[in-house]
Write an enzyme that holds these catalytic residues in place. Structure first.
Site, mmCIF file in Angstrom:
data_model
loop_
_atom_site.group_PDB
_atom_site.id
_atom_site.type_symbol
_atom_site.label_atom_id
_atom_site.label_comp_id
_atom_site.label_asym_id
_atom_site.label_seq_id
_atom_site.Cartn_x
_atom_site.Cartn_y
_atom_site.Cartn_z
ATOM 1 N N CYS A 2 62.600 17.780 -43.189
ATOM 2 C CA CYS A 2 62.639 17.079 -44.469
ATOM 3 C C CYS A 2 63.797 17.654 -45.266
ATOM 4 O O CYS A 2 64.319 18.714 -44.938
ATOM 5 C CB CYS A 2 61.344 17.314 -45.225
ATOM 6 S SG CYS A 2 59.898 16.906 -44.263
ATOM 7 N N ARG A 27 68.048 14.170 -42.644
ATOM 8 C CA ARG A 27 67.023 15.157 -42.301
ATOM 9 C C ARG A 27 65.627 14.541 -42.215
ATOM 10 O O ARG A 27 64.672 15.211 -41.830
ATOM 11 C CB ARG A 27 66.998 16.274 -43.360
ATOM 12 C CG ARG A 27 68.302 17.033 -43.489
ATOM 13 C CD ARG A 27 68.197 18.094 -44.548
ATOM 14 N NE ARG A 27 67.176 19.053 -44.204
ATOM 15 C CZ ARG A 27 67.368 20.133 -43.472
ATOM 16 N NH1 ARG A 27 68.568 20.393 -43.001
ATOM 17 N NH2 ARG A 27 66.377 20.952 -43.205
ATOM 18 N N TRP A 74 60.102 13.595 -43.149
ATOM 19 C CA TRP A 74 59.940 13.256 -41.732
ATOM 20 C C TRP A 74 58.542 13.754 -41.398
ATOM 21 O O TRP A 74 58.288 14.955 -41.343
ATOM 22 C CB TRP A 74 60.988 13.967 -40.878
ATOM 23 C CG TRP A 74 60.929 13.606 -39.430
ATOM 24 C CD1 TRP A 74 61.452 12.492 -38.845
ATOM 25 C CD2 TRP A 74 60.327 14.372 -38.376
ATOM 26 N NE1 TRP A 74 61.205 12.518 -37.490
ATOM 27 C CE2 TRP A 74 60.518 13.657 -37.176
ATOM 28 C CE3 TRP A 74 59.648 15.593 -38.314
ATOM 29 C CZ2 TRP A 74 60.059 14.102 -35.950
ATOM 30 C CZ3 TRP A 74 59.183 16.042 -37.093
ATOM 31 C CH2 TRP A 74 59.398 15.294 -35.922
ATOM 32 N N ASN A 100 59.670 21.834 -46.968
ATOM 33 C CA ASN A 100 60.198 21.536 -45.628
ATOM 34 C C ASN A 100 59.687 22.615 -44.686
ATOM 35 O O ASN A 100 59.824 23.804 -44.982
ATOM 36 C CB ASN A 100 61.731 21.555 -45.673
ATOM 37 C CG ASN A 100 62.339 21.472 -44.298
ATOM 38 O OD1 ASN A 100 61.820 20.782 -43.419
ATOM 39 N ND2 ASN A 100 63.438 22.191 -44.083
ATOM 40 N N GLY A 101 59.077 22.207 -43.573
ATOM 41 C CA GLY A 101 58.562 23.193 -42.611
ATOM 42 C C GLY A 101 57.103 22.918 -42.329
ATOM 43 O O GLY A 101 56.607 21.810 -42.554
ATOM 44 N N GLU A 463 73.411 11.777 -21.289
ATOM 45 C CA GLU A 463 73.740 11.655 -22.712
ATOM 46 C C GLU A 463 73.839 10.175 -23.104
ATOM 47 O O GLU A 463 73.356 9.768 -24.166
ATOM 48 C CB GLU A 463 75.047 12.402 -23.000
ATOM 49 C CG GLU A 463 75.580 12.270 -24.417
ATOM 50 C CD GLU A 463 74.617 12.728 -25.512
ATOM 51 O OE1 GLU A 463 73.605 13.377 -25.215
ATOM 52 O OE2 GLU A 463 74.886 12.403 -26.684
ATOM 53 N N LYS A 467 71.664 8.176 -25.923
ATOM 54 C CA LYS A 467 72.252 7.393 -27.024
ATOM 55 C C LYS A 467 71.666 5.987 -27.045
ATOM 56 O O LYS A 467 71.372 5.448 -28.101
ATOM 57 C CB LYS A 467 73.780 7.288 -26.894
ATOM 58 C CG LYS A 467 74.556 8.542 -27.156
ATOM 59 C CD LYS A 467 74.527 9.042 -28.575
ATOM 60 C CE LYS A 467 73.421 9.986 -28.868
ATOM 61 N NZ LYS A 467 73.486 11.347 -28.612
ATOM 62 N N GLU A 470 68.067 6.207 -28.435
ATOM 63 C CA GLU A 470 68.007 6.528 -29.862
ATOM 64 C C GLU A 470 68.516 5.400 -30.744
ATOM 65 O O GLU A 470 67.929 5.092 -31.773
ATOM 66 C CB GLU A 470 68.917 7.727 -30.172
ATOM 67 C CG GLU A 470 68.402 9.055 -29.795
ATOM 68 C CD GLU A 470 69.396 10.121 -30.221
ATOM 69 O OE1 GLU A 470 69.036 10.928 -31.069
ATOM 70 O OE2 GLU A 470 70.530 10.153 -29.699
ATOM 71 N N HIS A 486 65.945 7.112 -3.370
ATOM 72 C CA HIS A 486 64.738 7.937 -3.240
ATOM 73 C C HIS A 486 63.629 7.482 -4.188
ATOM 74 O O HIS A 486 62.682 8.218 -4.405
ATOM 75 C CB HIS A 486 65.083 9.412 -3.484
ATOM 76 C CG HIS A 486 66.017 9.973 -2.452
ATOM 77 N ND1 HIS A 486 65.677 10.099 -1.127
ATOM 78 C CD2 HIS A 486 67.315 10.382 -2.543
ATOM 79 C CE1 HIS A 486 66.702 10.599 -0.445
ATOM 80 N NE2 HIS A 486 67.713 10.767 -1.299
ATOM 81 N N LYS A 581 67.575 14.243 -37.925
ATOM 82 C CA LYS A 581 68.716 14.898 -37.275
ATOM 83 C C LYS A 581 68.434 16.347 -36.923
ATOM 84 O O LYS A 581 68.761 16.816 -35.851
ATOM 85 C CB LYS A 581 69.944 14.818 -38.174
ATOM 86 C CG LYS A 581 71.162 15.426 -37.512
ATOM 87 C CD LYS A 581 72.397 14.666 -37.823
ATOM 88 C CE LYS A 581 73.572 15.126 -36.998
ATOM 89 N NZ LYS A 581 73.575 14.526 -35.663
HETATM 90 C C1 AGP Z 1 71.051 13.720 -30.500
HETATM 91 O O1 AGP Z 1 71.554 12.429 -30.566
HETATM 92 C C2 AGP Z 1 69.738 13.906 -31.048
HETATM 93 N N1 AGP Z 1 69.540 13.374 -32.327
HETATM 94 C C3 AGP Z 1 69.057 15.216 -30.756
HETATM 95 O O2 AGP Z 1 68.747 15.175 -29.407
HETATM 96 C C4 AGP Z 1 69.812 16.528 -31.063
HETATM 97 O O3 AGP Z 1 70.902 16.662 -30.207
HETATM 98 C C5 AGP Z 1 68.832 17.697 -30.884
HETATM 99 O O4 AGP Z 1 67.766 17.554 -31.774
HETATM 100 C C6 AGP Z 1 69.497 19.033 -31.063
HETATM 101 O O5 AGP Z 1 70.024 19.206 -32.340
HETATM 102 P P1 AGP Z 1 71.016 20.408 -32.633
HETATM 103 O O6 AGP Z 1 72.231 20.193 -31.796
HETATM 104 O O7 AGP Z 1 71.276 20.315 -34.098
HETATM 105 O O8 AGP Z 1 70.295 21.665 -32.249
#
Ligand code: AGP
Length: 586
Positions: A2, A27, A74, A100-101, A463, A467, A470, A486, A581
Site C-alpha cells: 500500500c 503500490r 492493495w 502499510n504492511g 518473461e 508480461k 500481467e 513431452h 508493483k
Molecule cells: C513484474 O512485471 C512484476 N510486476 C513482478 O513480478 C516483479 O518483478 C516482482 O514482484 C519483483 O519485484 P522487484 O523486482 O521490485 O523485487
C-alpha cells in the site's frame, strides 16, 4: 504494497495528499482514502477504486485542514470494500491511521481491545493500530507515549502514520519503507519519494525501528524506546522528478520506449567496484542468485551467462521458495539479489537468511535507498529512473545489461563490448510497432498463448509469458522448444497461438523443428527471428546482432505485444488487476 502519505504544514493538506497518492498508486490501487484534522475533529473520506475515481466520487481533496494522512490499498486482510479502505479511525474517533504492511498479532490485540470496550468496523489487521494507539493514549494522555507503548506491542512488518484529534502527526517504520520530505514550513511522510516529489527535494530516510513526531515546531525522530536518533538530510536525485508520463498514454509504454537509453545507464560502477565484485564472485565457494517475478527471470539469464561464458557455477533460487529450499548459505557464499524496488519481502527474506549465515550480499537494485541496498555489501544501481508501470519492463533489460557487464568482467575481458549497438537496434525495433499492433489485434479474443525459446531464450520466453499474463490477462505459458513433445503438444489446436523466439544462433534449427511440430497441430505461429520463414503466420523481424545479446533485444517486441494486447482488451496496462508493483508482504 500500500502507499501511505502524511502532511503537516501551513496550507491545505488534502490536495497535496491526493496528488501524492496518485503518484504512488503503483503500490496498490484497489481503494483510497484521506483523513484530515480540522477544528479538533478528524474527517475521513474513502472509497473503492483508483484515487481519481474515489476523488471524483467523494472529493477527497476538498477535506479542510492543514494536517492529514492518505492511503492507497492493495488488499491483504479483508476484501476490497469501503469499510476496509484506510484511513481507519479508533472507536472514539480520536485517532486515525494509515498502514502499510501486516500486523501479525492483530487477532490477539483485537481480542484484548474488544474486551476493553473498543469497537471495530473493518476486517483489516490495520484497524488494530488505531484502537491500540487510542487505548494507550487514553491511559497516558500523551501522543508520543502512546506511540512508544503501541510500538512495543505490535508484531509484524509495518509503516504507519497517525493523526490525533489532540494535535500532531506521528509515523513509525519497521521493515517497510518510510521517508520524510522537508518542505517550506511543512513536512511530508511517505512510503516513497514520489509522495512528495515536486514539493521538496530534501528528504530524511527513517531507519527500521524508528518513529517520528511532527508538530508545528518541527520533528523529532526516536527509536522505539523513545531515545532520540540523528539523521542527515539527503538531496533527492533529480531523476525522481521524471516520474510523469510525458507524451505517452501510459507509463508502461514510456518505460518500454526508454530502454535504448536505460540499458546504457545500467550499472554505473567504477572499474574498481567491478573488479571487487568479480573477485568476490570468483573467490566464493557458493554463488547464489535470487529474485521474484521478472527479477527472477533476470536471475536465470544471469545464471546462464555466468555459467556459459565465465564458467562460474551459480545456483538460482526463487526468493519466495528460499524458506522451503535446501539452501546452505555460509561465510563462503555470495548471494546476488535482484530487485527493482529493493523492497520485495521475499527477496529481503532471502537476503536476511543469507546474511545471518555469513554470506555476502550483492544487490542489483533500482531504488538505491531501499532496504535491500541498505543491507548489502555492495549495491549495483539499475539507474533506469522510476519504473511506475506495475509490469517490469525497463528494469528487466537494465538488470540484463548489468549481467552482461559482470559476465565480461568475470571472463577477464578488459575491453568490454559496449551496448551502444544493442541500444540502436532496440530503437529500430521500437519503430516497427505498427506490425506488433496488428498482431495484438489478432490476439484480441485468444485465450491461450504459448511462448517457446531454447537455451537462454527460454528465460526470455518466461518473461514474455509473464508480461502477457500481467498486462493482457491472456493465459500464457513458456516452454523450452524441445519440451513440447513431452506433453504441452496436447494443448495445441487451431485456437492456440504460439510465439517462437528464434534468432539465428545455435538454437535456430531445433526451434524451427519445434515450430513445425506446432504448425502440424494447426496452431498459429508468431515468429521472432532475423530469418523470415513461411512457417510463421506473423513475423516480427529481429535485427542482426552479436548472438550473445539477442535476449536484450528480443524481449522488447514481446513487451510491446503484451502492452498492445492489453489495449485491445481494454485493460489498463499501468495498473493490472489484483497486482501491485512492490510486493512488501509475504
Ligand atoms: C513484474 O512485471 C512484476 N510486476 C513482478 O513480478 C516483479 O518483478 C516482482 O514482484 C519483483 O519485484 P522487484 O523486482 O521490485 O523485487
Amino acid at each position: 504494497m500500500c502507499s501511505i502519505l502524511g502532511y503537516i504544514g501551513s496550507g491545505p493538506a488534502a490536495p497535496l495528499i491526493v496528488e501524492g497518492l496518485k503518484r504512488m498508486e503503483y503500490r496498490g490501487y484497489d481503494s483510497a482514502g484521506v483523513a484530515t484534522l480540522f477544528m479538533d475533529k478528524i474527517l475521513v473520506k474513502k472509497g473503492i477504486g483508483r484515487v481519481f475515481e474515489v476523488n471524483n466520487e467523494v472529493s477527497l481533496d476538498s477535506l479542510p485542514g492543514d494536517v492529514g494522512i492518505g492511503h492507497t490499498r492493495w488488499a491483504t486482510h479483508g476484501g476490497v470494500t469501503s469499510a476496509n479502505a484506510h484511513p481507519h479511525l479508533s472507536s472514539s474517533n480520536g485517532i486515525a491511521i494509515v498502514h502499510n504492511g501486516i500486523i501479525d498479532n492483530y487477532q490477539d490485540l483485537k481480542r484484548e481491545l474488544l474486551a476493553l470496550g473498543y469497537t471495530f468496523k473493518s476486517e483489516t489487521d490495520s484497524e488494530v493500530i488505531a484502537n491500540l494507539l487510542q487505548r494507550n493514549y487514553d491511559v497516558t494522555r500523551d501522543f508520543k507515549k502512546s506511540m512508544i507503548a503501541t510500538l512495543s506491542q505490535l508484531k509484524g512488518k509495518f509503516a504507519f502514520i497517525a493523526i490525533s484529534k489532540d494535535g500532531g502527526l506521528a509515523a513509525a517504520r519497521f521493515q517497510e519503507p518510510l521517508m520524510i520530505g522537508i518542505g517550506k514550513q511543512s513536512y511530508f511522510v511517505s512510503s516513497d519519494i514520489l509522495g512528495f516529489v515536486g514539493n521538496t527535494d530534501e528528504a530524511i530516510y527513517l531507519e527500521n525501528g524508528e518513529f517520528a513526531m511532527f508538530n508545528s515546531d518541527g520533528i523529532s525522530i526516536s527509536d522505539f524506546e523513545g531515545n532520540p536518533t540523528k539523521h542527515v538530510v539527503t538531496k533527492i536525485s533529480k531523476e525522481f522528478a521524471d516520474a510523469d508520463k510525458s507524451d505517452y498514454v501510459h507509463y508502461t509504454l514510456k518505460e518500454i520506449y526508454e530502454q535504448p537509453t536505460t540499458i546504457l545507464r545500467a550499472g554505473g560502477m567504477t572499474e574498481q567496484e567491478l573488479d571487487w565484485l568479480a573477485a568476490l564472485i570468483i573467490r566464493s565457494k557458493n554463488v547464489y542468485i535470487t529474485g521474484s517475478g521478472t527479477s527472477f527471470n533476470s536471475a536465470l539469464i544471469g545464471k546462464y551467462l555466468f555459467s556459459k561464458y565465465a564458467r562460474v557455477k551459480i545456483e538460482p533460487i526463487v526468493s519466495s521458495e528460499t524458506q522451503f529450499s535446501p539452501v546452505y548459505f555460509d561465510s563462503n557464499s555470495v548471494l546476488i539479489a535482484l530487485s527493482q524496488s529493493g523492497e520485495s519481502a521475499d527477496v529481503l527474506e532471502t537476503a536476511n537468511i543469507a546474511k545471518e549465515s555469513g554470506a555476502e550480499i550483492v544487490s542489483i537494485v533500482n531504488v538505491m535507498t531501499s532496504s535491500l541496498a541498505h543491507m548489502s555489501s555492495i549495491s549495483v544501481g539499475l539507474n533506469c529512473g522510476p519504473e511506475i508501470g506495475v509490469a517490469a519492463t525497463k528494469s528487466f533489460t537494465s538488470q540484463m545489461a548489468i549481467m552482461y557487464k559482470l559476465t565480461e568482467k568475470l571472463c577477464g575481458v578488459t575491453d568490454a563490448r559496449d551496448l551502444n549497438l544493442v541500444s540502436s537496434q532496440i530503437s529500430k525495433l521500437l519503430l516497427n510497432h505498427s506490425n506488433i499492433q496488428k498482431i495484438a489485434k489478432e490476439l484480441k479474443t485468444v485465450s491461450d498463448i504459448y511462448v517457446l525459446g531454447n537455451g537462454i531464450h527460454q528465460y526470455v520466453a518466461m518473461e514474455a509469458s509473464l508480461k502477457l499474463k500481467e498486462l493482457s490477462y491472456i493465459h500464457a505459458e513458456a516452454f523450452p522448444g524441445g519440451e513440447l513433445k513431452h506433453g504441452p503438444l496436447a494443448l495445441l489446436d487451431s485456437n492456440a497461438y504460439v510465439v517462437v523466439i528464434n534468432p539465428n544462433d545455435s538454437t535456430y534449427t531445433s526451434m524451427l523443428a519445434a515450430t513445425h511440430e506446432v504448425k502440424a497441430r494447426g496452431a498459429k505461429v508468431i515468429g521472432i527471428s532475423n530469418i523470415p520463414s513461411e512457417i510463421y503466420d506473423y513475423w516480427i523481424p529481429l535485427p542482426a546482432i552479436d548472438e550473445a545479446f539477442y535476449p536484450l533485444i528480443e524481449i522488447v517486441p514481446l513487451q510491446l505485444l503484451a502492452y498492445y494486447s492489453a489495449i485491445e482488451r481494454k485493460a489498463n496496462p499501468d495498473y493490472p488487476r489484483n497486482l501491485a508493483k512492490s510486493v512488501t508482504v509475504k
